[in-house]
Design a protein around this motif. Structure first.
Motif, short mmCIF file in Angstrom:
data_model
loop_
_atom_site.label_atom_id
_atom_site.label_comp_id
_atom_site.label_asym_id
_atom_site.label_seq_id
_atom_site.Cartn_x
_atom_site.Cartn_y
_atom_site.Cartn_z
N ASN A 86 0.74 -1.23 -0.13
CA ASN A 86 -0.08 0.12 -0.03
C ASN A 86 0.85 1.41 0.12
O ASN A 86 0.24 2.41 -0.30
N ALA A 108 -5.84 6.37 -1.98
CA ALA A 108 -5.59 6.11 -0.56
C ALA A 108 -6.80 5.61 0.04
O ALA A 108 -7.45 4.63 -0.56
N LYS A 137 -2.02 3.63 4.15
CA LYS A 137 -2.71 4.78 3.66
C LYS A 137 -2.07 6.15 4.11
O LYS A 137 -2.19 7.01 3.48
#
Length: 262
Positions: free
Chosen positions: A112, A139, A158
């Motif tokens: 991520n 995100a 994120k």
């Protein structure tokens, strides 16, 4: 040249990571409708690959996977105009901090956060040299509303991505490259359904109860439902277009009103 939704991205080369399903697939289809040449990536080639896209199989959670994509895109197309860092997700178990191992944390951060960082690093020099380009980081509202009992590493990664995206924009926008973040709330995808099943399995509840629990943890969705992938794709399509030429450095939340603050 008069721009329309059908030709406003004509001649542009776009890469959509995680573009084989869900929101990524919807984004790839939206960019193609606007005239872009679209490359998509995923670990495995999908059975129902989006017609017209160029597919690269790669595991972007690993450095050699991101380098494979960078090399193939530049070798085949020469440059990249639009980068949509969409790939992401949470595969960690529910249950809070105590059940999470170092591997759980490292996996979430690689997928991520570090995967987008590596791709940006690979494509930005060419964009800066040409004095133009757009990078979108997908995100999540969990950067601000973390669900500690189910997706803690994902939320932390994120949050890092949002902060990094703003800082990167400050650095490269003066050189012609726009950098933006899109933070969706709950999107109705196959992956979100699997997450509900994992939460249900760890808590001994049903998937419906898990979904209601997520809604409660988020504080509810005033709009009354999760987003559809196509709705997120439409926002991305606008942000990468010439119509959004002055927009950079901003985090665009698309959550049906979930975040309770201005």
């Amino acid at each position: 040249m008069d721009f329309t939704f059908e030709n406003e991205l004509a001649g542009k080369i776009a890469l959509v990571t995680g573009g084989s399903k869900g929101t990524g697939k919807a984004i790839a289809e939206r960019l193609m409708k606007a005239g872009a040449t679209v490359i998509s990536t995923a670990r495995n080639k999908p059975e129902d690959e989006t017609t017209g896209t160029h597919f690269i199989a790669a595991d972007l959670s690993k450095p050699d996977g991101t380098q494979k994509v960078i090399n193939q895109v530049l070798d085949t197309f020469g440059h990249l105009d639009i980068l949509i860092n969409n790939m992401g997700g949470s595969e960690t178990p529910g249950g809070g901090f105590a059940v999470l191992s170092d591997q759980d944390w490292e996996s979430s951060i690689q997928t991520n956060f570090l995967a987008p960082v590596r791709l940006d690093r690979g494509f930005l020099p060419g964009m800066i040299k040409r004095g133009e380009g757009v990078i979108i980081h997908i995100a999540s509202i969990q950067a601000k509303l973390p669900l500690y009992d189910s997706t803690l590493p994902y939320a932390a990664a994120k949050a890092a991505l949002v902060n990094y995206s703003k800082s990167l924009s400050n650095e490269v926008s003066p050189r012609g490259v726009r950098v933006l973040t899109v933070s969706p709330g709950w999107i109705m995808t196959t992956a979100s359904s699997r997450m509900m099943e994992r939460i249900a399995g760890s808590s001994g509840s049903t998937a419906e109860q898990a979904a209601n629990g997520v809604m409660e943890a988020l504080g509810g969705i005033p709009f009354g439902r999760p987003a559809w992938p196509q709705e997120v794709a439409e926002l991305v399509g606008f942000l990468v277009s010439p119509r959004a030429a002055y927009l950079t450095g901003t985090d665009y939340v698309i959550d049906g009103g979930t975040i309770p603050t201005v």
